[in-house]
Design a protein around this motif. Structure first.
Motif, PDB file in Angstrom:
ATOM      1  N   ALA A 158       5.112 -18.176  -1.485  1.00  0.00           N
ATOM      2  CA  ALA A 158       6.420 -18.806  -1.692  1.00  0.00           C
ATOM      3  C   ALA A 158       6.474 -20.056  -0.834  1.00  0.00           C
ATOM      4  CB  ALA A 158       7.543 -17.844  -1.317  1.00  0.00           C
ATOM      5  N   ILE A 159       6.844 -21.180  -1.458  1.00  0.00           N
ATOM      6  CA  ILE A 159       6.887 -22.459  -0.744  1.00  0.00           C
ATOM      7  C   ILE A 159       8.280 -23.046  -0.922  1.00  0.00           C
ATOM      8  CG2 ILE A 159       5.976 -24.806  -0.613  1.00  0.00           C
ATOM      9  CD1 ILE A 159       3.767 -22.451  -2.354  1.00  0.00           C
ATOM     10  N   ASP A 160       8.964 -23.270   0.203  1.00  0.00           N
ATOM     11  CA  ASP A 160      10.263 -23.920   0.164  1.00  0.00           C
ATOM     12  C   ASP A 160      10.061 -25.371   0.582  1.00  0.00           C
ATOM     13  OD1 ASP A 160      12.782 -25.004   0.816  1.00  0.00           O
ATOM     14  OD2 ASP A 160      13.601 -22.978   1.062  1.00  0.00           O
ATOM     15  N   PHE A 161      10.177 -26.288  -0.399  1.00  0.00           N
ATOM     16  CA  PHE A 161       9.868 -27.690  -0.102  1.00  0.00           C
ATOM     17  C   PHE A 161      10.951 -28.353   0.748  1.00  0.00           C
ATOM     18  CE2 PHE A 161       7.147 -27.121  -3.880  1.00  0.00           C
ATOM     19  CZ  PHE A 161       5.953 -27.563  -3.325  1.00  0.00           C
ATOM     20  N   ASP A 162      12.138 -27.743   0.796  1.00  0.00           N
ATOM     21  CA  ASP A 162      13.198 -28.325   1.632  1.00  0.00           C
ATOM     22  C   ASP A 162      13.003 -27.952   3.096  1.00  0.00           C
ATOM     23  OD1 ASP A 162      14.539 -29.704  -0.319  1.00  0.00           O
ATOM     24  OD2 ASP A 162      15.725 -27.966  -0.917  1.00  0.00           O
ATOM     25  N   THR A 163      12.781 -26.672   3.357  1.00  0.00           N
ATOM     26  CA  THR A 163      12.673 -26.218   4.754  1.00  0.00           C
ATOM     27  C   THR A 163      11.233 -26.234   5.245  1.00  0.00           C
ATOM     28  OG1 THR A 163      12.339 -23.928   4.103  1.00  0.00           O
ATOM     29  CG2 THR A 163      14.624 -24.676   4.371  1.00  0.00           C
ATOM     30  N   GLU A 165       9.161 -23.980   4.732  1.00  0.00           N
ATOM     31  CA  GLU A 165       8.738 -22.615   5.052  1.00  0.00           C
ATOM     32  C   GLU A 165       7.815 -22.111   3.959  1.00  0.00           C
ATOM     33  OE1 GLU A 165      12.698 -21.298   7.568  1.00  0.00           O
ATOM     34  OE2 GLU A 165      12.452 -20.640   5.484  1.00  0.00           O
ATOM     35  N   VAL A 166       6.651 -21.658   4.384  1.00  0.00           N
ATOM     36  CA  VAL A 166       5.650 -21.189   3.433  1.00  0.00           C
ATOM     37  C   VAL A 166       5.218 -19.791   3.853  1.00  0.00           C
ATOM     38  CG1 VAL A 166       3.400 -21.658   2.402  1.00  0.00           C
ATOM     39  CG2 VAL A 166       4.834 -23.559   3.153  1.00  0.00           C
ATOM     40  N   THR A 167       5.206 -18.861   2.901  1.00  0.00           N
ATOM     41  CA  THR A 167       4.680 -17.530   3.202  1.00  0.00           C
ATOM     42  C   THR A 167       3.633 -17.162   2.154  1.00  0.00           C
ATOM     43  OG1 THR A 167       6.404 -16.447   1.902  1.00  0.00           O
ATOM     44  CG2 THR A 167       6.839 -16.713   4.257  1.00  0.00           C
ATOM     45  N   VAL A 168       2.597 -16.485   2.625  1.00  0.00           N
ATOM     46  CA  VAL A 168       1.573 -15.944   1.737  1.00  0.00           C
ATOM     47  C   VAL A 168       1.450 -14.461   2.068  1.00  0.00           C
ATOM     48  CG1 VAL A 168      -0.834 -16.039   1.021  1.00  0.00           C
ATOM     49  CG2 VAL A 168       0.355 -18.145   1.651  1.00  0.00           C
ATOM     50  N   ARG A 169       1.625 -13.611   1.062  1.00  0.00           N
ATOM     51  CA  ARG A 169       1.643 -12.167   1.272  1.00  0.00           C
ATOM     52  C   ARG A 169       2.604 -11.793   2.397  1.00  0.00           C
ATOM     53  NH1 ARG A 169      -3.181 -13.555  -0.802  1.00  0.00           N
ATOM     54  NH2 ARG A 169      -4.174 -14.312   1.078  1.00  0.00           N
ATOM     55  N   GLY A 170       3.751 -12.470   2.413  1.00  0.00           N
ATOM     56  CA  GLY A 170       4.793 -12.154   3.388  1.00  0.00           C
ATOM     57  C   GLY A 170       4.583 -12.759   4.768  1.00  0.00           C
ATOM     58  N   LEU A 175       1.825 -25.496   6.755  1.00  0.00           N
ATOM     59  CA  LEU A 175       1.130 -26.521   5.976  1.00  0.00           C
ATOM     60  C   LEU A 175       1.464 -27.894   6.545  1.00  0.00           C
ATOM     61  CD1 LEU A 175       1.503 -25.557   2.206  1.00  0.00           C
ATOM     62  CD2 LEU A 175      -0.252 -24.887   3.836  1.00  0.00           C
ATOM     63  N   THR A 176       0.526 -28.799   6.446  1.00  0.00           N
ATOM     64  CA  THR A 176       0.802 -30.181   6.841  1.00  0.00           C
ATOM     65  C   THR A 176       1.652 -30.846   5.746  1.00  0.00           C
ATOM     66  OG1 THR A 176      -1.108 -31.105   5.715  1.00  0.00           O
ATOM     67  CG2 THR A 176      -1.452 -30.319   7.970  1.00  0.00           C
ATOM     68  N   GLN A 177       2.254 -31.974   6.098  1.00  0.00           N
ATOM     69  CA  GLN A 177       3.068 -32.703   5.122  1.00  0.00           C
ATOM     70  C   GLN A 177       2.236 -33.075   3.898  1.00  0.00           C
ATOM     71  OE1 GLN A 177       6.475 -33.358   5.343  1.00  0.00           O
ATOM     72  NE2 GLN A 177       6.074 -33.787   3.182  1.00  0.00           N
TER      73      GLN A 177
END
Ligand code: CA
Length: 248
Positions: A158-163, A165-170, A175-177
């Motif tokens: 799940a990738i939130d492009f605003d915040t 915040e990135v999660t993989v398998r919870g 990530l870099t810009q």
């Protein structure tokens, strides 16, 4: 949707008039371009040098595209374009120049221009390129709006492009810009094969076609972040001789 200009100084939405800025010091050329673009229905302002262009670009209404001559009396068009991009202004720029060496084309693209025309040019071709630059801009804005609207999800990521915040398998990952920008571009173009050159132009904003290894290195990083088996990718797929495609 807001009608106010964005923070980048671009117009909010091209409802009503589409505004163009012609930056050209040769008066008769500038007047001819203005007239012909106005006949196409655009609102056109002319700046005779880079300083005047800079002042006009500060105006709250902004412009939807710029036709920028390279040979200007103060800054040249490459320098002006580079300054715009450095300031975060990504208004489409079509550069005009009398020179036609491949070096100059690369230089124009590296300065962040979207397109390049060699003088003397056919008026019809310039008009077509202006239309094309405006269309591309709308697609990109639409795509980035779409990506902003929702959290992007694929597989167990799940990738939130605003915040950011990135999660993989919870699990949260960082990530870099640039990695986020690449993901956003793939998210806007699912399953389409995207060439390394396109990524360099659209994500890196570079027209340097030789450094395709840079793209490959970033794709390896994305695979390490998101693939179950990075050597056997299911989402970030190489297409031999063509580029990459993202399969959500
Ligand atoms: Ca000129």
């Amino acid at each position: 949707m807001s009608e106010a200009p964005s923070a980048r100084g671009e117009p909010a939405e091209p409802r009503g008039a589409v505004r163009l800025l012609v930056v050209e010091d040769e008066g008769h050329l500038a007047a001819g371009l203005k007239l012909n673009l106005e006949l196409e229905g655009y609102e056109v302002d002319v700046a005779a040098n880079a300083r005047e262009a800079g002042e006009r670009l500060l105006a709250p209404d902004g412009y939807h595209a710029i036709v920028l001559d390279v040979m200007l009396p103060d800054l040249n068009g490459f320098q002006l374009c580079r300054r715009l991009r450095d300031a975060g202004n990504y208004v489409p720029v079509i550069m005009l120049t009398a020179r036609s060496s491949p070096d100059d084309r690369v230089r124009g693209l590296e300065a962040g221009a979207d397109d390049y025309m060699v003088k003397p040019f056919e008026l019809g071709e310039l008009l077509a390129r202006v239309r094309s630059a405006l269309r591309r801009r709308e697609w990109e804005r639409g795509a980035s709006r779409g990506a902003h609207d929702a959290v992007m999800r694929f597989d167990d990521a799940a990738i939130d492009f605003d915040t950011h915040e990135v999660t993989v398998r919870g699990e949260p990952i960082k990530l870099t810009q640039l990695e986020l920008d690449i993901l956003r571009y793939f998210a806007a173009n699912p399953t389409r094969v995207i060439s390394r050159r396109e990524l360099l132009e659209k994500v890196w904003k570079l027209g340097n076609y030789t450094q395709t290894r840079t793209v490959d290195n970033f794709m390896s990083r994305l695979r390490r972040h998101f693939e179950h088996d990075p050597s056997n990718p299911e989402h970030f797929i190489s297409v031999r001789g063509a580029g990459y495609k993202f399969v959500p």
